[in-house]
Enzyme design. Structure first.
Site, PDB file in Angstrom:
ATOM      1  N   ASP A  27       0.793  -1.033  -0.504  1.00 56.14           N
ATOM      2  CA  ASP A  27       0.019   0.176  -0.150  1.00 56.14           C
ATOM      3  C   ASP A  27       0.964   1.831   0.165  1.00 56.14           C
ATOM      4  OD1 ASP A  27      -2.058   1.738   0.081  1.00 56.14           O
ATOM      5  OD2 ASP A  27      -2.350   1.828   2.467  1.00 56.14           O
ATOM      6  N   LYS A  89       2.770  11.035  -3.326  1.00 52.34           N
ATOM      7  CA  LYS A  89       1.475  10.577  -4.059  1.00 52.34           C
ATOM      8  C   LYS A  89       0.529  11.612  -4.577  1.00 52.34           C
ATOM      9  CE  LYS A  89      -2.107   6.868  -3.626  1.00 52.34           C
ATOM     10  NZ  LYS A  89      -2.405   5.913  -2.568  1.00 52.34           N
ATOM     11  N   GLU A 190      -7.860   0.562  -4.690  1.00 53.74           N
ATOM     12  CA  GLU A 190      -7.616   0.490  -2.689  1.00 53.74           C
ATOM     13  C   GLU A 190      -8.986   0.332  -2.551  1.00 53.74           C
ATOM     14  OE1 GLU A 190      -6.713   4.550  -2.511  1.00 53.74           O
ATOM     15  OE2 GLU A 190      -4.151   3.856  -2.164  1.00 53.74           O
ATOM     16  N   ASP A 212     -13.585   5.040   0.677  1.00 54.59           N
ATOM     17  CA  ASP A 212     -11.816   5.079   1.360  1.00 54.59           C
ATOM     18  C   ASP A 212     -11.288   6.187   1.332  1.00 54.59           C
ATOM     19  OD1 ASP A 212      -9.139   4.563   1.995  1.00 54.59           O
ATOM     20  OD2 ASP A 212      -9.003   3.957   0.054  1.00 54.59           O
TER      21      ASP A 212
END
Length: 301
Positions: A27, A89, A190, A212
């Site tokens: 992850d 990210k 995810e 999420d």
């Protein structure tokens, strides 16, 4: 170790990995990252020597040389703010024309050059570095942890990505893994990974909504589960609505008050990063208390 038979819409089946092939799950998060394996059919996160599974997604290029990742990099942020980068990210696959989509003012210096569609580069540690290059350092650290824990080489991985990552961001993630020496067997959305983590593939059937809320994105997926098979009916999300954005809203409030106090000239890159760090700390304190307070020092004030 069997690779789960699960595919997102539009994906084609991959050839089966050979017997004895070791694949880890990663992850690669906006705030923290983790690497895990399957033991006896159950996921098991791999820990460091202190027993911690989370690796802060922070990379530092110290003035003394080398690269730091994780807690060591985060500790350097107060002393060498221009040499430390976090939340990279959010810039994966983004060009200069996309920067307006990232909420708030980025606490980084964008390197000059490049077109509107070229992936942005940050001026970190006296050098222009791409999000792919910086993310690869995090993946290298995760790979090293896995190899130390398993005492064998690790060259393959399944990596989770936000459901709303576009093709450019997904390609950038694969490129970062390649730089880190990892073959990406699959990118799993995810929310789908979250459903698997909760064991919804073990006999449960029906329609499930999965939210999420991460450090950089807020994703939603609608899944139908029938006889252990996932069907992703719909997915959507906001790539600029996550924990980072909550931190930024609080930090901007604090910095706005300092400007009102006449300290606007003292607000630089270091001050912005300090405000963001304080905002995050206070937000985390609110997990187990009703109020939180902190001290923000700017220019000695």
């Amino acid at each position: 170790m069997t690779l789960l038979e699960i595919y997102e819409p539009g994906e084609t089946p991959l050839p089966h990995a050979g017997e004895g092939t070791l694949a880890v799950g990663i992850d690669l998060g906006t705030t923290n990252s983790v690497v895990a394996i399957a033991r006896d059919g159950k996921p098991a996160a791999l820990h460091d020597e202190q027993g911690c599974s989370l690796v802060p997604s922070v990379v530092a290029y110290p003035a003394s040389g080398g690269v730091l990742v994780g807690d060591d990099a985060r500790l350097l942020a107060t002393r060498e703010p221009k040499n430390v980068v976090a939340s990279i990210k959010r810039l994966m696959g983004r060009g200069a024309a996309d920067l307006h989509a990232v909420a708030g003012v980025l606490p980084y210096e964008i390197a000059p050059g490049g077109g509107q569609t070229d992936m942005v580069k940050l001026q970190i540690g006296g050098k222009a570095r791409s999000p792919v290059e910086i993310s690869a350092e995090i993946l290298k650290a995760l790979r090293s942890r896995a190899e130390a824990a398993l005492d064998k080489p690790v060259e393959r991985a399944v990596i989770t990505v936000p459901a709303y990552f576009d093709d450019a961001a997904r390609t950038a993630t694969r490129d970062a893994a390649r730089v880190a020496g990892l073959e990406v067997l699959r990118l799993v959305n995810e929310p789908t990974a979250a459903a698997l983590a909760y064991g919804l593939d073990k006999g449960s059937e029906g329609l499930y909504a999965v939210y999420d809320l991460g450090g950089g994105t807020f994703d939603f997926s609608l899944l139908r589960l029938e006889k252990g098979v996932f069907q992703v009916l719909a997915t959507g999300g906001d790539t600029a609505l996550g924990g980072d954005d909550f931190d930024r809203a609080v930090a901007e409030r604090m910095l706005g008050e300092r400007r009102t106090d006449g300290l606007g000239d003292l607000i630089d890159e270091a001050a912005v990063k300090a405000a963001l760090a304080l905002a995050r700390q206070m937000k985390e304190q609110l997990s187990d208390r009703d109020q939180a307070s902190g001290r923000l020092e700017i220019g000695g004030v």
